[in-house]
Design an enzyme around this catalytic site. Structure first.
Site, mmCIF file in Angstrom:
data_model
loop_
_atom_site.group_PDB
_atom_site.id
_atom_site.type_symbol
_atom_site.label_atom_id
_atom_site.label_comp_id
_atom_site.label_asym_id
_atom_site.label_seq_id
_atom_site.Cartn_x
_atom_site.Cartn_y
_atom_site.Cartn_z
ATOM 1 N N ASN A 183 1.580 3.355 -2.211
ATOM 2 C CA ASN A 183 0.481 3.748 -3.226
ATOM 3 C C ASN A 183 -0.371 4.462 -2.686
ATOM 4 O O ASN A 183 -0.743 5.946 -2.609
ATOM 5 C CB ASN A 183 0.426 3.497 -4.559
ATOM 6 C CG ASN A 183 1.514 2.922 -5.868
ATOM 7 O OD1 ASN A 183 2.491 4.180 -6.106
ATOM 8 N ND2 ASN A 183 1.986 1.944 -5.832
ATOM 9 N N MET A 208 -3.360 -6.412 -7.874
ATOM 10 C CA MET A 208 -3.240 -7.495 -8.817
ATOM 11 C C MET A 208 -3.976 -8.478 -9.125
ATOM 12 O O MET A 208 -3.828 -9.947 -9.283
ATOM 13 C CB MET A 208 -2.037 -8.404 -7.711
ATOM 14 C CG MET A 208 -0.530 -7.286 -7.576
ATOM 15 S SD MET A 208 0.306 -6.354 -8.791
ATOM 16 C CE MET A 208 0.873 -7.248 -10.009
ATOM 17 N N HIS A 224 0.425 1.362 -13.793
ATOM 18 C CA HIS A 224 1.120 0.928 -14.227
ATOM 19 C C HIS A 224 2.050 1.446 -14.740
ATOM 20 O O HIS A 224 2.488 2.698 -15.151
ATOM 21 C CB HIS A 224 0.102 0.053 -15.423
ATOM 22 C CG HIS A 224 1.231 -1.169 -16.344
ATOM 23 N ND1 HIS A 224 1.348 -1.886 -15.997
ATOM 24 C CD2 HIS A 224 1.992 -0.395 -17.451
ATOM 25 C CE1 HIS A 224 2.483 -2.626 -16.355
ATOM 26 N NE2 HIS A 224 2.628 -2.149 -17.335
ATOM 27 N N GLY A 258 1.525 -1.330 0.020
ATOM 28 C CA GLY A 258 0.558 0.397 -0.388
ATOM 29 C C GLY A 258 0.652 1.429 0.060
ATOM 30 O O GLY A 258 0.225 2.393 0.365
ATOM 31 N N ASN A 307 -6.257 2.802 -13.204
ATOM 32 C CA ASN A 307 -4.685 2.322 -13.040
ATOM 33 C C ASN A 307 -3.699 2.641 -13.104
ATOM 34 O O ASN A 307 -3.065 3.323 -14.275
ATOM 35 C CB ASN A 307 -4.988 0.741 -13.539
ATOM 36 C CG ASN A 307 -3.475 -0.142 -12.977
ATOM 37 O OD1 ASN A 307 -3.274 -0.389 -11.848
ATOM 38 N ND2 ASN A 307 -3.144 -0.731 -14.501
ATOM 39 N N ILE A 311 -6.517 -8.828 -12.586
ATOM 40 C CA ILE A 311 -7.411 -8.045 -13.869
ATOM 41 C C ILE A 311 -8.855 -8.183 -13.713
ATOM 42 O O ILE A 311 -9.291 -9.115 -13.674
ATOM 43 C CB ILE A 311 -7.102 -8.688 -15.203
ATOM 44 C CG1 ILE A 311 -5.247 -8.727 -14.643
ATOM 45 C CG2 ILE A 311 -7.324 -8.496 -16.168
ATOM 46 C CD1 ILE A 311 -4.606 -9.107 -16.920
ATOM 47 N N GLU A 318 5.733 6.536 -9.316
ATOM 48 C CA GLU A 318 4.266 6.316 -8.574
ATOM 49 C C GLU A 318 3.858 7.492 -8.386
ATOM 50 O O GLU A 318 2.668 8.155 -8.480
ATOM 51 C CB GLU A 318 4.258 4.609 -9.230
ATOM 52 C CG GLU A 318 5.062 3.826 -9.441
ATOM 53 C CD GLU A 318 4.466 2.896 -9.375
ATOM 54 O OE1 GLU A 318 4.793 2.314 -10.260
ATOM 55 O OE2 GLU A 318 5.137 2.367 -7.956
#
Length: 188
Positions: free
Chosen positions: A13, A85, A104, A11, A102, A87, A169
């Site tokens: 981000n 993680m 990436h 976590g 998202n 899709i 990021e």
């Protein structure tokens, strides 16, 4: 704007978002791993958490539908995938198409899917980066909302490159989400 952040791991981000001006908009953190440290980060920030494990559902489609239904019940406006993680398929995007973004760790058109940082380093390219994009059924190709380039130094180890990538990021994700929140608030 009510935001849900979806995570699978530590976590970092999420923490960048919690430390930013969008903290008040984050209504919920959902993880697909009950042991994800990001859940603890959210709890410390006073944000409600919820775990939804794929193993508890009979198929990927039913899991995706359950996640969408749960977020819809919470009246979520924006879904931020920050290290999620898994899709998400059509059953999720049927509900949150255009409302899911998202982060990436690659530039647009480069290294879709997992291990993007490792692949860029292995390929010997001089630069990589990260992007925030809208989620579509095709992995990591949705509308790009922001990009940040990261130089790959000839002497970089994977850990060194990952550290610079994570810093980029965090800045990029916060910038894009803040812009989205301000855009919505400006319209109200």
């Amino acid at each position: 704007m009510k935001i849900a952040v979806l995570i699978s791991g530590s976590g970092s981000n999420l923490q960048a978002l919690l430390d930013s001006s969008v903290r008040e908009n984050i209504q919920l953190v959902v993880s697909n791993k009950a042991s994800a440290f990001g859940l603890e980060r959210a709890r410390k920030a006073g944000v409600p958490t919820h775990s939804m494990l794929k193993a508890d559902y009979s198929s990927r489609d039913i899991y995706d539908q359950a996640v969408a239904e749960y977020l819809n019940q919470q009246a979520i406006d924006l879904v931020v995938l920050a290290g999620w993680m898994h899709i998400l398929g059509a059953r999720f995007l049927d509900v949150f198409q255009g409302q899911t973004i998202n982060l990436h760790p690659a530039l647009p058109g480069q290294y879709p899917g997992t291990h993007a940082i490792e692949r860029a380093l292995k390929d010997g390219v001089e630069r990589t980066g990260c992007m925030v994009h809208r989620v579509t059924l095709e992995v990591d190709v949705g509308e790009v909302l922001g990009v940040s380039e990261v130089e790959i130094k000839p002497t970089d180890t994977l850990a060194e490159l990952e550290e610079r990538m994570h810093s980029a990021e965090h800045r990029l994700l916060v910038s894009v989400v803040e812009g989205m929140v301000k855009g919505v608030q400006a319209l109200s």
